[in-house]
Design an enzyme around this catalytic site. Sequence first.
Site, PDB file in Angstrom:
ATOM      1  N   GLY A   1       0.860  -1.184   0.000  1.00 51.31           N
ATOM      2  CA  GLY A   1       0.000   0.000   0.000  1.00 51.31           C
ATOM      3  C   GLY A   1       0.888   1.224   0.000  1.00 51.31           C
TER       4      GLY A   1
ATOM      5  N   ARG B   1     -32.410  26.093  13.789  1.00 51.06           N
ATOM      6  CA  ARG B   1     -32.713  25.358  15.027  1.00 51.06           C
ATOM      7  C   ARG B   1     -32.637  26.302  16.244  1.00 51.06           C
ATOM      8  NH1 ARG B   1     -34.667  20.409  17.204  1.00 51.06           N
ATOM      9  NH2 ARG B   1     -33.596  20.081  19.190  1.00 51.06           N
TER      10      ARG B   1
ATOM     11  N   GLN C   1     -22.543  30.890  21.662  1.00 48.92           N
ATOM     12  CA  GLN C   1     -21.121  30.911  21.326  1.00 48.92           C
ATOM     13  C   GLN C   1     -20.547  29.495  21.073  1.00 48.92           C
ATOM     14  OE1 GLN C   1     -17.607  31.991  23.969  1.00 48.92           O
ATOM     15  NE2 GLN C   1     -18.115  33.960  23.093  1.00 48.92           N
TER      16      GLN C   1
ATOM     17  N   GLY D   1     -26.321  17.557  16.493  1.00 50.16           N
ATOM     18  CA  GLY D   1     -26.658  16.746  17.669  1.00 50.16           C
ATOM     19  C   GLY D   1     -27.181  15.374  17.242  1.00 50.16           C
ATOM     20  N   GLY D   2     -28.265  14.942  17.883  1.00 47.24           N
ATOM     21  CA  GLY D   2     -28.821  13.609  17.588  1.00 47.24           C
ATOM     22  C   GLY D   2     -29.167  13.452  16.121  1.00 47.24           C
TER      23      GLY D   2
ATOM     24  N   GLU E   1      -4.991   7.256  -2.090  1.00 48.32           N
ATOM     25  CA  GLU E   1      -3.982   8.024  -2.847  1.00 48.32           C
ATOM     26  C   GLU E   1      -2.859   8.512  -1.941  1.00 48.32           C
ATOM     27  OE1 GLU E   1      -4.978  10.443  -6.182  1.00 48.32           O
ATOM     28  OE2 GLU E   1      -6.654   9.152  -6.693  1.00 48.32           O
ATOM     29  N   GLY E   2      -2.505   7.620  -1.014  1.00 47.60           N
ATOM     30  CA  GLY E   2      -1.456   7.918  -0.057  1.00 47.60           C
ATOM     31  C   GLY E   2      -2.049   8.406   1.243  1.00 47.60           C
TER      32      GLY E   2
HETATM   33  N1  COS Z   1       8.000  12.057  -9.524  1.00 50.52           N
HETATM   34  C1  COS Z   1       8.955  11.428 -10.218  1.00 50.52           C
HETATM   35  N2  COS Z   1       9.745  10.462  -9.679  1.00 50.52           N
HETATM   36  C2  COS Z   1       9.520  10.166  -8.396  1.00 50.52           C
HETATM   37  C3  COS Z   1       8.541  10.795  -7.614  1.00 50.52           C
HETATM   38  C4  COS Z   1       7.768  11.786  -8.222  1.00 50.52           C
HETATM   39  N3  COS Z   1       6.812  12.428  -7.561  1.00 50.52           N
HETATM   40  N4  COS Z   1       8.555  10.277  -6.358  1.00 50.52           N
HETATM   41  C5  COS Z   1       9.527   9.359  -6.342  1.00 50.52           C
HETATM   42  N5  COS Z   1      10.104   9.291  -7.576  1.00 50.52           N
HETATM   43  C6  COS Z   1      11.209   8.449  -7.979  1.00 50.52           C
HETATM   44  C7  COS Z   1      12.428   8.736  -7.114  1.00 50.52           C
HETATM   45  O1  COS Z   1      13.181   9.810  -7.640  1.00 50.52           O
HETATM   46  C8  COS Z   1      13.186   7.436  -7.189  1.00 50.52           C
HETATM   47  O2  COS Z   1      13.908   7.368  -8.386  1.00 50.52           O
HETATM   48  P1  COS Z   1      15.438   6.834  -8.411  1.00 50.52           P
HETATM   49  O3  COS Z   1      15.388   5.438  -7.870  1.00 50.52           O
HETATM   50  O4  COS Z   1      15.814   6.940  -9.848  1.00 50.52           O
HETATM   51  O5  COS Z   1      16.199   7.763  -7.513  1.00 50.52           O
HETATM   52  C9  COS Z   1      12.064   6.401  -7.290  1.00 50.52           C
HETATM   53  O6  COS Z   1      10.902   7.079  -7.750  1.00 50.52           O
HETATM   54  C10 COS Z   1      11.757   5.737  -5.970  1.00 50.52           C
HETATM   55  O7  COS Z   1      11.392   6.761  -5.058  1.00 50.52           O
HETATM   56  P2  COS Z   1      11.690   6.675  -3.519  1.00 50.52           P
HETATM   57  O8  COS Z   1      13.122   6.293  -3.324  1.00 50.52           O
HETATM   58  O9  COS Z   1      11.219   7.935  -2.897  1.00 50.52           O
HETATM   59  O10 COS Z   1      10.765   5.432  -3.127  1.00 50.52           O
HETATM   60  P3  COS Z   1      10.285   4.955  -1.713  1.00 50.52           P
HETATM   61  O11 COS Z   1       9.937   3.538  -1.889  1.00 50.52           O
HETATM   62  O12 COS Z   1      11.223   5.362  -0.647  1.00 50.52           O
HETATM   63  O13 COS Z   1       8.964   5.837  -1.406  1.00 50.52           O
HETATM   64  C11 COS Z   1       6.770   6.737  -1.756  1.00 50.52           C
HETATM   65  C12 COS Z   1       8.081   6.278  -2.364  1.00 50.52           C
HETATM   66  C13 COS Z   1       6.568   6.366  -0.323  1.00 50.52           C
HETATM   67  C14 COS Z   1       6.697   8.256  -1.915  1.00 50.52           C
HETATM   68  C15 COS Z   1       5.735   6.049  -2.652  1.00 50.52           C
HETATM   69  O14 COS Z   1       5.853   4.658  -2.526  1.00 50.52           O
HETATM   70  C16 COS Z   1       4.307   6.450  -2.362  1.00 50.52           C
HETATM   71  O15 COS Z   1       3.853   7.510  -2.792  1.00 50.52           O
HETATM   72  N6  COS Z   1       3.597   5.567  -1.643  1.00 50.52           N
HETATM   73  C17 COS Z   1       2.169   5.735  -1.459  1.00 50.52           C
HETATM   74  C18 COS Z   1       1.483   5.099  -2.612  1.00 50.52           C
HETATM   75  C19 COS Z   1       0.097   5.549  -2.715  1.00 50.52           C
HETATM   76  O16 COS Z   1      -0.202   6.729  -2.730  1.00 50.52           O
HETATM   77  N7  COS Z   1      -0.768   4.565  -2.824  1.00 50.52           N
HETATM   78  C20 COS Z   1      -2.137   4.812  -3.064  1.00 50.52           C
HETATM   79  C21 COS Z   1      -2.427   4.189  -4.363  1.00 50.52           C
HETATM   80  S1  COS Z   1      -3.514   5.042  -5.339  1.00 50.52           S
HETATM   81  S2  COS Z   1      -5.236   4.810  -4.443  1.00 50.52           S
END
Ligand code: COS
Length: 385
Positions: A132, A270, A281, A342-343, A366-367
């Site tokens: 995730g 209300r 307040q 309230g209720g 989305e994170g």
């Molecule tokens: N744009 C372009 N490149 C990106 C970037 C961005 N916004 N964010 C990261 N990258 C690149 C990094 O530069 C890195 O590249 P290099 O390996 O060439 O240096 C690569 O992607 C990996 O990035 P990073 O090292 O930051 O990866 P991590 O695994 O440490 O973490 C996070 C990445 C946590 C930011 C990412 O996994 C994330 O956003 N997780 C949440 C996912 C999410 O939102 N899920 C919901 C799904 S949609 S409902």
Amino acid sequence: MSVAAQAHDEEAMIVEMVRDLVAEKVAPRAAAIDESEEFPDDIRRLFAQNDLLGIPIPTEYGGLGGSFVTYVKVVEEIAKACASSSLIVAVQELGMLPIMIGGNDEQKRRFLPKIASGEHLAAYALTEASSGSDALGSMRTRARRDGDSYVLDGQKIWITNGSVADVVCVFAVTDPDAGSRGVSAFVVEKGTPGFSVGKKERKMGIKGSPTVELIFNECRVPAANRLGEEGEGFKIAMKVLDKSRPGIAAQALGIAAGALEYATQYARDRVAFGKPIGQHQGIGFMLADMKTEVEAARLMLYESARKCDEGAADVSLWASMAKLKCGDVAMAVTTDAVQVLGGFGYSAEYPVERMMRDAKITQIYEGTQQIQRLVISRNLVGKGR
Ligand code: COS
């Protein structure tokens, strides 16, 4: 008239049209959509007829060629009345962005016009059971090259609109030893042998938006459906989130604004202890804080969308800050709106109960808010080891 003034007028016209459409056709359906837990195909058709499903897609690919600012304002207007319906627009955007960002001209011509017209719905498949927040390190879905195609194996979960989508952008590992360069992106079309829809989640909110598992079992996808080069998939996925998180921030803000409007009206009507409760307040100050937070969040949201339009270097930072702020405001404001009523606030007869349930997901998908803080802090001080 200058080009900027014309664009501004166009934006205002679209937002006004959406406001009317929502009041007339979406708001009266919102409670029933929540209760039935069914995807509202009538609303999808309504949005398609009114050109709302391809706002930021360039006109050459059949879209409206509108700005991200227009797009977030449209999501906000819809979410004021119905969060599930706003997701139809937001997920269409999320699902088409990998093609916009990573696709070549042929792929854009093949996929985007039908997405823009709403004939096809799009979805985005990144998340897996054990992947995730750690989207990269824990991804297990594999794509193996075989001649002119790739063979996909694995499962994705929590895929919004996955069961109603015609095209799904799927991220899969093509080289397990290559780290961030070992993931590739593919467009998988509905009906592809080996591609099926699994379990549907039972959720707290956004009940009119189907969230499903997608299964890939020896699923053969033409190499012509790979977006970008092999190994570019993770960067595409991240760049997509930079532009889609403002859409979720807009949904969150819309939910908050809708709840604030309802609670304010209630507090005017209300009466307790001889005067409207808003003039006590205890309630008046709650409304003051809710209003201030909603307006502060709105400024951040529009700024993040403007950064998307500009292609600003700090778009990632702003997308995360907007999502963090708007998601937290949505949760706080809807919780307070329930309190103001309230209720009645706790009763499903009134919309703020649904709004509070719908708000919660905006702090998660989305994170998570924790991931937004991670992105923000890395922007400030770097990642380290
Ligand atoms: N744009 C372009 N490149 C990106 C970037 C961005 N916004 N964010 C990261 N990258 C690149 C990094 O530069 C890195 O590249 P290099 O390996 O060439 O240096 C690569 O992607 C990996 O990035 P990073 O090292 O930051 O990866 P991590 O695994 O440490 O973490 C996070 C990445 C946590 C930011 C990412 O996994 C994330 O956003 N997780 C949440 C996912 C999410 O939102 N899920 C919901 C799904 S949609 S409902």
